[in-house]
Design a protein around this motif. Structure first.
Motif, short mmCIF file in Angstrom:
data_model
loop_
_atom_site.label_atom_id
_atom_site.label_comp_id
_atom_site.label_asym_id
_atom_site.label_seq_id
_atom_site.Cartn_x
_atom_site.Cartn_y
_atom_site.Cartn_z
N UNK A 1 0.95 -1.35 -0.04
CA UNK A 1 0.03 0.00 0.03
C UNK A 1 1.09 1.21 0.07
N UNK A 2 0.54 2.18 -0.81
CA UNK A 2 1.18 3.60 -0.87
C UNK A 2 0.80 4.44 0.54
N UNK A 3 -0.32 4.22 0.90
CA UNK A 3 -0.76 4.97 2.25
C UNK A 3 -1.55 3.89 3.01
N UNK A 4 -1.17 3.12 3.73
CA UNK A 4 -1.56 2.23 4.50
C UNK A 4 -2.65 2.73 5.34
N UNK A 5 -2.29 3.70 6.13
CA UNK A 5 -3.55 4.41 7.26
C UNK A 5 -4.61 5.05 6.66
N UNK A 6 -4.44 5.84 5.57
CA UNK A 6 -5.48 6.25 4.56
C UNK A 6 -6.21 5.14 4.08
N UNK A 7 -5.75 4.08 3.57
CA UNK A 7 -6.60 2.84 3.16
C UNK A 7 -7.47 2.22 4.22
N UNK A 8 -6.73 2.25 5.37
CA UNK A 8 -7.61 1.52 6.44
C UNK A 8 -8.66 2.35 6.96
N UNK A 9 -8.63 3.62 6.81
CA UNK A 9 -9.71 4.59 7.19
C UNK A 9 -10.75 4.81 6.14
N UNK A 10 -10.36 4.45 4.99
CA UNK A 10 -11.47 4.48 3.81
C UNK A 10 -12.35 3.08 3.89
N UNK A 11 -11.93 2.06 4.49
CA UNK A 11 -12.57 0.96 4.54
C UNK A 11 -13.54 0.67 5.97
N UNK A 12 -14.74 0.39 5.60
CA UNK A 12 -15.55 0.30 6.94
C UNK A 12 -15.12 -0.93 7.64
#
Length: 436
Positions: free
Chosen positions: A230-241
């Motif tokens: 992932x390029x931005x793992x935390x952002x990815x985590x927050x965009x997933x319910x």
């Protein structure tokens, strides 16, 4: 990425490699958490050295202890981001280097008598660096161990790191106690308090040496080869319910850590000598015995969770603590050393069902792409809110209420909170770790 997500690949790690990896994880955890034992036992001495003119010296020491925890989430975010981007192994070398340097630096600090208010300010600054480092260590080391563990043994292998954390607490406590007994109060306040902190130097060198000689995890290497990092793992985590829900669970399931690790063990020596009128040696004996008890119980709980699932073991521990917390503290409050040992050891064995399993449960909530970041953020916010503040909260409430049974009520409340949170978990103990 779709293939990785749809078909998780079980790890096939030979026993020799698994032992080497486990040693690397445990040595780092030991070095990272060793200073908690020092702070727990030497709070009174540190209060005299760094807050000489204050009537609330011990509370101020625990305030400094608590402040560092609020920098754990920052460490989790930065180290987690890099760990999910460039690999776990590199970040684990960095965090052990940072905390070893910060802990050793405390050992050479000038005292309040030498430089006044600058002394406690520098102490808190170094505690902040320690907190930042531990924020990057906890989720990184547990992810590292879990991602290397043979299938069907993740609970057992990650539980070894928890044994290391409690043995480091025991080592710090025993070392500080031995120095106090050998040198006496005057020499401890003069120079003896520095020695336990300086021990971080050889501990750190050992940990760095071992961690630099190991490879990254099969899960991360597989993800990188598939161009799935992932390029931005935390952002990815927050965009997933799904991931947002998992981070919320990572915030509340660890609630029992507040009454377990941070009260029953870290705060207990100060509590027993200051509020229950035990001698320091008696307080040390009770704490040390309970630390031995939990270290023995943890791998059994980890292995049990491999068989019956994480959820059942943690829920059982929470129910047991809610029932036994107050009676056990009543035993400690009798003033009898044998009864205090019995009460503390019963709680220690119960708490093993939580602390020996909590981290692998949280690891399994997240895929490799975001695991280090998302798990680290949720868990370290929980540690900041409910863990590091616990000794300070206990000293404050005991002082205000005059009741020495405040820790007992705290044990019951945190156990019930953990029970409610873990009831919402989907158990993944018998499934391979997801990469994406």
């Amino acid at each position: 990425m779709a293939t990785l997500a749809a078909q998780p690949v079980p790890n096939a790690v030979d026993s020799r490699t698994a032992r080497k990896i486990t040693l690397a994880g445990c040595v780092g955890i030991f070095a990272e958490l060793y200073d908690n034992g020092i702070f727990g036992f030497m709070a009174g001495t540190l209060g005299t050295v760094f807050f000489h003119d204050s009537k609330n010296a011990v509370q101020l020491v625990f305030l400094g202890y608590a402040v560092s925890f609020f920098f754990r989430p920052l460490g989790a975010v930065i180290c987690g981001h890099l760990g999910d981007r460039i690999g776990r192994q590199r970040m684990l070398v960095f965090v052990i280097l940072l905390i070893s340097a910060a802990t050793a630096a405390i050992g050479v600090l000038p005292t309040y008598a030498s430089i006044g208010i600058a002394a406690p300010a520098l102490l808190i600054l170094l505690r902040v660096l320690q907190g930042f480092s531990v924020g990057g260590e906890a989720s990184g080391a547990m992810s590292f161990l879990a991602e290397h563990a043979p299938e069907g043994k993740r609970g057992l292998f990650t539980s070894y790191a928890q044994i290391a954390s409690f043995l480091s607490l025991l080592t710090g406590t025993l070392f500080a106690a031995a120095l106090t007994g050998g040198l006496g109060a005057d020499r401890m306040e003069s120079y003896g308090w520095r020695i336990p902190f300086l021990l971080a130097v050889p501990l750190g060198i050992t940990g760095i040496y071992i961690r630099k000689r190991i490879s990254d995890t099969p899960n991360f290497l597989r993800l990188r080869e598939a161009d799935g990092v992932s390029r931005n793992p935390l952002k990815e985590a927050f965009t997933s319910a799904e991931h947002r829900r998992a981070m919320l669970l990572a915030l509340f399931i660890p609630l029992m850590n507040g009454s377990g690790y941070y009260v029953l063990f870290t705060f207990m020596p100060t509590f027993m000598s200051g509020d229950l009128h035990f001698t320091k040696v008696q307080g040390l004996l009770v704490t040390a015995t309970s630390l031995v008890a939990i270290s023995i119980a943890i791998p059994y709980m980890g292995r049990l969770s491999d068989w019956v699932g994480r959820k059942k073991v943690i829920a059982g521990a929470a129910i047991a603590m809610a029932i036994a917390g107050i009676p056990c503290y009543l035993l400690i409050g009798t003033g009898s050393v044998p009864l205090a040992i019995l009460g503390a050891c019963v709680m220690a064995v119960i708490f093993a069902g939580h602390t020996g399993v909590i981290h692998i449960l949280l690891v399994e909530l997240f895929p490799t792409r975001v695991r280090y970041s998302a798990y680290g953020l949720g868990y370290n916010i929980s540690s900041a809110l409910f863990g590091g503040t616990a000794p300070l909260l206990m000293t404050y409430l005991i002082d205000k209420t005059g009741s020495v049974y405040v820790p007992a009520f705290y044990a019951v409340l945190t156990a019930l909170g953990t029970l409610i949170a873990v009831s919402r978990v989907k158990d993944r103990a018998h499934q391979p770790l997801r990469d994406a």
